[in-house]
Design an enzyme around this catalytic site. Structure first.
Site, PDB file in Angstrom:
ATOM      1  N   GLY A  45     -35.640 -21.193  13.800  1.00  0.00           N
ATOM      2  CA  GLY A  45     -34.491 -21.539  13.140  1.00  0.00           C
ATOM      3  C   GLY A  45     -34.757 -23.079  12.999  1.00  0.00           C
ATOM      4  O   GLY A  45     -34.901 -23.548  13.972  1.00  0.00           O
ATOM      5  N   ALA A  46     -34.550 -23.381  11.731  1.00  0.00           N
ATOM      6  CA  ALA A  46     -34.975 -24.800  11.485  1.00  0.00           C
ATOM      7  C   ALA A  46     -34.086 -25.906  12.385  1.00  0.00           C
ATOM      8  O   ALA A  46     -34.894 -26.863  12.925  1.00  0.00           O
ATOM      9  CB  ALA A  46     -34.458 -25.131  10.027  1.00  0.00           C
ATOM     10  N   ASP A 233     -34.347 -23.476   5.459  1.00  0.00           N
ATOM     11  CA  ASP A 233     -35.196 -24.246   6.270  1.00  0.00           C
ATOM     12  C   ASP A 233     -35.564 -25.442   5.554  1.00  0.00           C
ATOM     13  O   ASP A 233     -36.125 -26.422   6.150  1.00  0.00           O
ATOM     14  CB  ASP A 233     -36.377 -23.459   6.566  1.00  0.00           C
ATOM     15  CG  ASP A 233     -36.080 -22.208   7.569  1.00  0.00           C
ATOM     16  OD1 ASP A 233     -36.808 -22.622   8.650  1.00  0.00           O
ATOM     17  OD2 ASP A 233     -35.752 -21.362   7.409  1.00  0.00           O
TER      18      ASP A 233
END
EC number: 5.3.1.23
Length: 342
Positions: A45-46, A233
């Site tokens: 997860g960014a 992202d």
């Protein structure tokens, strides 16, 4: 849901590869451990990648102090952490922040520098939680009563400092009484939707149905999807957006069926230095993530495997980008540029 914690000079992260049936924690005592946690998708997860990397810099500077190394070794550590995954821009944004803190404090004592780096990492974590809540509030204005929402991958609390981006919008809609239902793409090859998003939604009591990735178009044709909300992202200046592989296909299907397609992400996910999605590097991961399922080989040895982790959704397929600063509508390049000026 506590999925990471920095205490006693250690970063403890929930191993997301084992969810939802096992809760195991991976302990990062060094910056090399943090690299492994990011590279091997123990965490993903960014926004969370960025937060964890910040604590990686803290652990790196701790090693500099303990081994009496030159403080400028931190640049090598930052570059090493930056090489862990290439697509999520939050990683590089956070590492630049940490580098700036070091450069502004480099004439102070090493213990003071360490304290300032730790303070900045905690600040980045706290900011992300507040940003997620604001994204949820802003995105909720787009969600109608009783909406059926489709989401892909996991852009929830597990992918962030807490609450989530796409799932932050979904949570806000549920908690304000909109009686929503969520369709969750399983999301191959790591099944982040089936394992993680469905887990988060079920924990919060949000009604959800898991579907295979290739079922989305049929559901849209049946009129069962009111909107699509996904995370990101990296977002280019023109609005092109990189997200988990399969997102582009959803955007094409949504456009064909006249369904709103929303991106939910913090402003830090916008890369103001690139003009379009063609400049976004796309990570290619190990063939084994597709060759094996539950440790059992499912692809013949004679077949090649292509495993990009992300694809790019063109701006023309996106209805709006939901950020903590507000909802951005087309023309994206013009309105994102205005955001940069602010």
């Amino acid at each position: 849901m506590k999925h990471f914690e920095f205490e006693n000079d250690k970063l403890i992260v929930l191993d997301q590869r084992k969810l939802p049936f096992e809760k195991e924690y991976f302990v990062c005592s060094t910056y090399q451990d943090v690299y492994v946690a990011i590279k091997d998708m123990i965490i993903r997860g960014a926004p969370l990648i960025g937060i964890v990397a910040a604590y990686g810099v803290v652990l790196g500077f701790k090693e500099i102090i303990e081994k009496n190394m030159e403080p400028t070794k931190i640049y090598e550590i930052i570059n090493y952490l930056a090489s862990s995954r290439p697509t999520a821009v939050n990683l590089f944004w956070v590492l630049e922040r940490m580098k700036k803190i070091f450069e502004e404090a480099r004439n102070l004592s090493q213990s003071q520098i360490y304290s300032l780096l730790l303070q900045e990492a905690r600040k980045i974590e706290d900011e992300d939680k507040n940003i997620n809540k604001k994204i949820g509030e802003n995105g909720n204005t787009l969600i109608k009563e009783g909406a059926n929402i489709l989401t892909h991958c996991n852009a929830g609390a597990l992918a962030t400092g807490g609450y989530g981006t796409a799932l932050g919008v979904i949570r806000e809609a549920q908690f304000t009484g909109k009686n929503i239902h969520v369709y969750v793409d399983e999301t191959r090859p790591y099944l982040q939707g089936a394992r993680l998003t469905a887990f988060e939604l079920s924990e919060d009591g949000i009604p959800n149905t898991v579907i295979c990735d290739n079922m989305a178009g049929y559901l849209m044709k049946l009129g069962k999807i009111d909107c699509v909300i996904v995370g990101a992202d990296r977002i280019a200046l023109n609005g092109d957006t990189a997200n988990k592989i399969g997102t582009y296909s959803l955007s094409v299907l949504a456009k064909h069926h006249g369904i709103p397609f929303y991106i939910a992400a913090p402003v830090s996910t916008i890369d103001f230095n690139i003009k379009s999605g063609s400049e976004i590097p796309i990570e290619e991961r190990s063939e084994d993530e597709i060759r094996f399922f539950n440790d059992k080989k499912i692809v013949p040895d004679g077949s090649k495997v292509f495993n990009p982790a992300f694809d790019v959704t063109p701006a023309e397929n996106i209805t709006a980008i939901i950020t903590e600063k507000g909802v951005i509508f087309p023309p994206f390049e013009e309105n994102i540029s205005k955001l940069k000026e602010k």
